[in-house]
Design a protein around this motif. Structure first.
Motif, PDB file in Angstrom:
ATOM      1  N   MET A  15      54.318  34.195  42.658  1.00 58.88           N
ATOM      2  CA  MET A  15      53.178  33.249  42.732  1.00 58.88           C
ATOM      3  C   MET A  15      52.101  33.639  41.723  1.00 58.88           C
ATOM      4  O   MET A  15      51.518  32.779  41.066  1.00 58.88           O
ATOM      5  N   TYR A  16      51.842  34.932  41.601  1.00 55.04           N
ATOM      6  CA  TYR A  16      50.815  35.396  40.651  1.00 55.04           C
ATOM      7  C   TYR A  16      51.211  35.012  39.215  1.00 55.04           C
ATOM      8  O   TYR A  16      50.386  34.547  38.427  1.00 55.04           O
ATOM      9  N   LEU A  19      50.729  31.384  38.628  1.00 53.45           N
ATOM     10  CA  LEU A  19      49.303  31.042  38.489  1.00 53.45           C
ATOM     11  C   LEU A  19      48.812  31.351  37.063  1.00 53.45           C
ATOM     12  O   LEU A  19      48.076  30.555  36.467  1.00 53.45           O
ATOM     13  N   ALA A  65      28.394  37.667  35.872  1.00 54.89           N
ATOM     14  CA  ALA A  65      29.613  37.457  35.087  1.00 54.89           C
ATOM     15  C   ALA A  65      30.779  37.002  35.954  1.00 54.89           C
ATOM     16  O   ALA A  65      31.661  36.293  35.486  1.00 54.89           O
ATOM     17  N   GLY A  66      30.779  37.396  37.222  1.00 54.98           N
ATOM     18  CA  GLY A  66      31.878  37.048  38.115  1.00 54.98           C
ATOM     19  C   GLY A  66      32.102  35.554  38.244  1.00 54.98           C
ATOM     20  O   GLY A  66      33.231  35.094  38.392  1.00 54.98           O
ATOM     21  N   LYS A 227      34.095  21.601  38.180  1.00 51.56           N
ATOM     22  CA  LYS A 227      34.377  20.158  38.166  1.00 51.56           C
ATOM     23  C   LYS A 227      33.056  19.384  38.017  1.00 51.56           C
ATOM     24  O   LYS A 227      32.979  18.413  37.254  1.00 51.56           O
ATOM     25  N   SER A 250      43.106  21.726  37.187  1.00 49.01           N
ATOM     26  CA  SER A 250      44.037  20.786  37.828  1.00 49.01           C
ATOM     27  C   SER A 250      45.393  21.435  38.077  1.00 49.01           C
ATOM     28  O   SER A 250      45.947  21.329  39.176  1.00 49.01           O
ATOM     29  N   HIS A 253      45.291  24.026  40.912  1.00 46.43           N
ATOM     30  CA  HIS A 253      45.218  23.389  42.232  1.00 46.43           C
ATOM     31  C   HIS A 253      46.560  22.759  42.603  1.00 46.43           C
ATOM     32  O   HIS A 253      47.005  22.862  43.744  1.00 46.43           O
ATOM     33  N   ILE A 260      52.267  25.304  48.909  1.00 49.26           N
ATOM     34  CA  ILE A 260      52.064  25.030  50.342  1.00 49.26           C
ATOM     35  C   ILE A 260      53.187  24.109  50.859  1.00 49.26           C
ATOM     36  O   ILE A 260      53.749  24.340  51.926  1.00 49.26           O
TER      37      ILE A 260
ATOM     38  N   SER B 158      32.761  41.586  31.352  1.00 45.67           N
ATOM     39  CA  SER B 158      34.213  41.383  31.450  1.00 45.67           C
ATOM     40  C   SER B 158      34.762  41.952  32.749  1.00 45.67           C
ATOM     41  O   SER B 158      35.620  41.341  33.396  1.00 45.67           O
ATOM     42  N   GLY B 160      33.095  42.363  35.547  1.00 50.09           N
ATOM     43  CA  GLY B 160      32.621  41.497  36.627  1.00 50.09           C
ATOM     44  C   GLY B 160      33.486  40.263  36.752  1.00 50.09           C
ATOM     45  O   GLY B 160      33.903  39.883  37.849  1.00 50.09           O
ATOM     46  N   ALA B 161      33.770  39.633  35.613  1.00 52.48           N
ATOM     47  CA  ALA B 161      34.587  38.420  35.619  1.00 52.48           C
ATOM     48  C   ALA B 161      36.001  38.735  36.104  1.00 52.48           C
ATOM     49  O   ALA B 161      36.599  37.966  36.868  1.00 52.48           O
ATOM     50  N   PHE B 164      36.155  39.213  39.936  1.00 49.62           N
ATOM     51  CA  PHE B 164      36.058  37.956  40.674  1.00 49.62           C
ATOM     52  C   PHE B 164      37.322  37.115  40.489  1.00 49.62           C
ATOM     53  O   PHE B 164      37.750  36.429  41.414  1.00 49.62           O
ATOM     54  N   GLY B 168      41.264  34.691  42.851  1.00 57.30           N
ATOM     55  CA  GLY B 168      42.083  33.497  42.671  1.00 57.30           C
ATOM     56  C   GLY B 168      43.535  33.756  43.060  1.00 57.30           C
ATOM     57  O   GLY B 168      44.175  32.921  43.711  1.00 57.30           O
ATOM     58  N   PHE B 169      44.044  34.939  42.705  1.00 58.62           N
ATOM     59  CA  PHE B 169      45.433  35.277  43.021  1.00 58.62           C
ATOM     60  C   PHE B 169      45.619  35.413  44.538  1.00 58.62           C
ATOM     61  O   PHE B 169      46.607  34.965  45.096  1.00 58.62           O
ATOM     62  N   TYR B 170      44.652  36.043  45.177  1.00 57.01           N
ATOM     63  CA  TYR B 170      44.745  36.207  46.632  1.00 57.01           C
ATOM     64  C   TYR B 170      44.640  34.855  47.340  1.00 57.01           C
ATOM     65  O   TYR B 170      45.276  34.639  48.364  1.00 57.01           O
ATOM     66  N   ILE B 171      43.820  33.962  46.785  1.00 62.47           N
ATOM     67  CA  ILE B 171      43.671  32.644  47.408  1.00 62.47           C
ATOM     68  C   ILE B 171      45.008  31.897  47.386  1.00 62.47           C
ATOM     69  O   ILE B 171      45.407  31.289  48.380  1.00 62.47           O
ATOM     70  N   VAL B 172      45.703  31.966  46.247  1.00 65.33           N
ATOM     71  CA  VAL B 172      47.011  31.293  46.145  1.00 65.33           C
ATOM     72  C   VAL B 172      47.959  31.843  47.213  1.00 65.33           C
ATOM     73  O   VAL B 172      48.575  31.096  47.980  1.00 65.33           O
ATOM     74  N   SER B 173      48.031  33.172  47.279  1.00 64.91           N
ATOM     75  CA  SER B 173      48.935  33.819  48.230  1.00 64.91           C
ATOM     76  C   SER B 173      48.532  33.487  49.678  1.00 64.91           C
ATOM     77  O   SER B 173      49.376  33.162  50.511  1.00 64.91           O
ATOM     78  N   ALA B 175      46.673  30.897  50.797  1.00 63.08           N
ATOM     79  CA  ALA B 175      46.841  29.479  51.117  1.00 63.08           C
ATOM     80  C   ALA B 175      48.311  29.189  51.416  1.00 63.08           C
ATOM     81  O   ALA B 175      48.636  28.459  52.354  1.00 63.08           O
ATOM     82  N   TYR B 176      49.204  29.787  50.627  1.00 62.20           N
ATOM     83  CA  TYR B 176      50.646  29.595  50.815  1.00 62.20           C
ATOM     84  C   TYR B 176      51.084  30.056  52.211  1.00 62.20           C
ATOM     85  O   TYR B 176      51.882  29.409  52.873  1.00 62.20           O
ATOM     86  N   ARG B 177      50.541  31.170  52.657  1.00 63.33           N
ATOM     87  CA  ARG B 177      50.951  31.711  53.957  1.00 63.33           C
ATOM     88  C   ARG B 177      50.237  31.055  55.136  1.00 63.33           C
ATOM     89  O   ARG B 177      50.789  30.937  56.226  1.00 63.33           O
ATOM     90  N   MET B 197      41.592  19.557  47.847  1.00 63.50           N
ATOM     91  CA  MET B 197      42.052  20.375  46.711  1.00 63.50           C
ATOM     92  C   MET B 197      42.436  19.519  45.513  1.00 63.50           C
ATOM     93  O   MET B 197      42.077  19.815  44.378  1.00 63.50           O
ATOM     94  N   VAL B 201      39.782  17.963  41.626  1.00 66.34           N
ATOM     95  CA  VAL B 201      40.124  18.241  40.223  1.00 66.34           C
ATOM     96  C   VAL B 201      40.536  16.926  39.536  1.00 66.34           C
ATOM     97  O   VAL B 201      40.944  15.977  40.208  1.00 66.34           O
TER      98      VAL B 201
END
Lengths: 276, 270
Positions: A15-16, A19, A65-66, A227, A250, A253, A260, B158, B160-161, B164, B168-173, B175-177, B197, B201
């Motif tokens: 999955m990673y 992405l 920055a995050g 967005k 897009s 998402h 899912i 860099s 910090g970014a 954060f 995003g990677f954890y959210i994908v994992s 949400a899938y579970r 979702m 977009v």
């Protein structure tokens, strides 16, 4: 375990990797998709548009920055509209990283639109967030007493655009661009007491909280993350990072939705087998 | 206090810093000494009374009618001054935080504790960033600016970014579970999540772009459905949650103002 059942146990490393591909590909090969402007974003544009030219806008920067991918384009688009419409603004950062990033963006845009520091925009200087409440209690009635100098040590009285800016009545719009949830404090101390028009630029994850204030009229408009920034750029007819990154947003998402659905196919298949 | 009378405007910065430190030591020392002179059984009532008076100033200032001309009442100037004083107190927290970090990581390095290497990285990072900041502020030059920008944009921003972005990677994992149609409620939530979702977009607008932009059918466009979910059902739920939070916050504020709050600090003998 058949193929369908395996779909509910996809390795997270796959999955990673997917992405990474879903984000990188549209950034390299651009995908043009329609951007529809929502009423919340139109509200931000209209609020700045209606601001009288003898007042200044206050852009509050509480992001680092995050979240620069979301809040950076929001800040940039607001500054762009103000420069394009010959309106003045002040930056008030509560994050040291955001202070530098927003200042760099303001300098770049000022150069592009031929604007001058001190005449068209000013930096009131970084303030620690722990100062927020005392600051909100003191600056509305005495801006120059609260911020005695700008970020570079110049006394406020010597900055041309600040000569007639003394109280909150000289501020036309306050824009709170944030990755945190301190909008309520601004509403309680500023909008509640002085009714200064406010607009909101949160990250997408905290945007749902903003709908209360939007519905109540406490904020006049809101950008929902990247967005929202892309919609704002469309209104300005000035393409920026948010429009360019909309494709990546897009595809990422869509990937989540596909995963899912795949997980649920696997889940339903295995449940049916158990029931049999 | 003394600083304002003894040091004239335009004096060198270091003199102001010394003056503020002197003020802090002298007046802080006097206050601390006076508190020590108060008998132990009166210390708690004294702090309770001070807390109440401090809260009362803000409450009365808020509720007392303001002069329509100046938008101020008799307590407003005091509130502004108190705001400035609070800023000074908060500023000391920065020094205290720095001192604590140096003490903690310094101990790790000197005693060679496990992970001392990371504490050393802290010192290198701390002094490099602080040094570059002071250099570019006090002796501006192209070299100083480049060094500062290299450290700030190349490393701090860099990192910090990156930190954060990993979410995003954890959210994908996650949400899938998490989004499984285990019950009717979960299915409803999945459906709402799907609409928001995709509708949030540009691809959402693309999928239903065949539907008309005006008329009743426009409500079925994904971007409009998503906006409706956020601005109606979501708002109602958020409002309910916030009512609860704010009532709790009001109760908490009253407990603190009236010194009814119990905790490690309030239970300690002063």
């Amino acid at each position: 375990m058949n193929v369908f059942e395996r779909l509910q146990y996809i390795d997270r490393r796959i999955m990673y990797a997917l992405l990474v591909v879903a984000i990188a590909v549209p950034l390299i090969w651009r995908i043009n998709l329609p951007v529809v402007v929502t009423p919340a974003v139109k509200g931000v544009y209209d609020t700045f548009d209606k601001m009288p030219n003898d007042k200044i806008a206050l852009i509050v920067v509480y992001w680092g920055a995050g979240t620069v991918a979301e809040t950076g384009p929001e800040t940039s688009a607001m500054m762009r509209q103000l420069f394009m419409q010959n309106k003045k603004f002040a930056l008030l950062p509560f994050d040291p990283q955001g202070s530098k990033l927003a200042t760099d963006e303001a300098k770049a845009l000022a150069k592009k639109y031929g604007k001058k520091y001190g005449v068209d925009w000013v930096h009131w200087g970084y303030q620690p967030i722990s100062n927020l409440v005392p600051l909100l209690q003191s600056f509305p009635r005495d801006i120059k007493g609260t911020f005695k100098t700008d970020a570079y040590g110049t006394p406020m009285n010597k900055i041309p655009m600040m000569r007639n800016v003394n109280t909150i009545n000289d501020i036309g719009v306050i824009a709170d661009i944030t990755s945190s949830g301190e909008l309520d404090t601004w509403i309680a101390y500023i909008y509640g007491s002085y009714r200064t028009p406010m607009v909101y630029g949160p990250t997408a994850i905290i945007a749902p909280e903003g709908f209360n204030s939007l519905d109540a009229g406490q904020i006049k408009g809101m950008l929902m993350g990247m967005k929202g920034a892309a919609e704002y750029e469309k209104l300005l007819n000035a393409e920026g990072f948010a429009t360019r990154a909309a494709g990546a947003l897009s595809t990422s998402h869509l990937l989540i939705v596909v995963l899912i659905i795949a997980g649920n196919i696997g889940y339903v298949s295995s449940r049916r087998r158990r029931e049999r | 206090m003394f600083t304002r009378f003894l040091i004239k405007p335009g004096a060198p910065q270091w003199l102001w810093v010394l003056g503020v430190l002197g003020d802090f030591l002298i007046f802080g020392g006097i206050l601390f000494g006076l508190l020590q002179l108060v008998p132990v059984r009166f210390r708690r009532p004294l702090i309770v009374a001070l807390t109440f008076i401090a809260g009362l100033i803000y409450s009365v200032e808020f509720f007392y009618p303001a002069d329509p001309k100046t938008q101020m009442n008799f307590l407003t100037p005091l509130r502004i001054k108190l705001g400035e004083a609070t800023k000074v107190v908060y500023a000391f927290a920065l020094g205290l935080g720095t001192f604590n970090l140096i003490r903690f990581h310094g101990g790790n390095v000197i005693r060679n504790r496990a992970g001392w290497f990371y504490s050393l990285v802290f010192f290198i990072s701390f002094f490099a960033m602080a040094g570059a900041g002071f250099w570019s502020y006090y002796c501006p030059s192209r070299a100083a600016e480049n060094t500062y920008n290299m450290l700030f944009e190349g490393i701090v921003a860099s990192l910090g970014a990156t930190m954060f972005s990993t979410i995003g990677f954890y959210i994908v994992s996650a949400a899938y579970r998490a989004f499984r149609i285990r019950s009717a409620e979960a299915t409803l939530m999945l459906l709402a999540a799907f609409i928001v979702m995709v509708g949030q977009v540009p691809v959402g607008a693309y999928i239903t772009s065949g539907l008309p932009e005006v008329g009743p059918l426009r409500n079925l466009r994904l971007e409009n459905l998503s906006y409706w979910i956020l601005s109606q059902p979501n708002m109602a739920a958020q409002r309910g949650i916030w009512f609860g939070i704010e009532v709790g916050a009001l109760a908490m504020a009253l407990r603190q103002w009236l010194s009814l709050e119990r905790g490690s600090f309030f239970e300690r003998e002063l």
